[in-house]
Design a protein around this motif. Structure first.
Motif: not given
Length: 219
Positions: A68-81, A199-206
């Protein structure tokens, strides 16, 4: 038994998958210039479509039936570099696979991701070349795939673009699981010590829904 015709159809399906992925990332790069969150939404939508319907999807037919779809966390701009690639000592990584023999990578630099840590940047040294940046973090084996995830794999189209100074765009929101997370028949290069963050990266595919893989682990 796979027939020659079946092998040809499989090869054509994989070629089309890579073409579609490259087109998807090209569009992601265009959208992200003004709206990285919208680019991420496009990426999620397109990947869901590929996984659900494409002949080269890493999902088996039975898994597609419950997908029914991939489990992906909501976008967080703090993790873009946007990061410069800095020099580092050379290192060779050789990955044994069941289908492609030993696949060599050379470490060609590193990126320093603020307080998150440092990631090695690898160059694929076989036909096609490309930049490869995987990552494993403190969420691995907890809320994300235990083997780690991919950020960039440009030979397969996963390319978020270049920074103005020639560096790389690293956006952890686009971290995705390798194909072996869904089907153990795939052999995937996984992050080595230089690509592990404490550190944990709480974004992206879960983490992968086990209904998508459990029935196939013993095949």
């Amino acid at each position: 038994m796979v027939t020659p015709l079946g092998q040809a159809l499989d090869a054509l399906a994989v070629a089309d998958w890579r073409r579609r992925v490259a087109q998807m990332y090209a569009r992601v790069r265009e959208i992200a210039v003004d709206d990285p969150a919208a680019a991420h939404a496009h990426w999620v939508e397109q990947r869901n479509d590929l996984f659900a319907d494409h002949a080269a999807s890493p999902l088996h037919p039975a898994a597609k039936a419950v997908f029914i779809g991939l489990d992906v966390a909501p976008y967080d701009p703090a993790y873009r570099f946007k990061l410069r690639v800095r020099a580092t000592l050379p290192q060779r990584m050789e990955v044994a696979t069941g289908t492609d023999g030993v696949v060599p990578f050379d470490r060609v630099g590193k990126v320093e991701v603020g307080d998150l840590g440092t990631l090695a940047v690898w160059a694929l040294r076989t036909y096609g070349g490309g930049i490869f940046v995987p990552v494993k973090d403190a969420t691995s084996n907890r809320s994300t795939y235990g083997g780690g995830r991919y950020l960039l794999d440009t030979v397969k189209g996963a390319d978020l673009g270049r920074a103005v100074d020639g560096g790389l765009i690293i956006d952890f929101n686009f971290a995705y699981n390798p194909s072996c997370a869904y089907d153990p028949a795939w052999a995937c290069p996984l992050p080595s010590r230089g690509n592990v963050l404490s550190v944990p990266l709480p974004v992206g595919e879960q983490k992968v829904d086990q209904r998508l893989v459990a029935d196939f682990e013993l095949e």
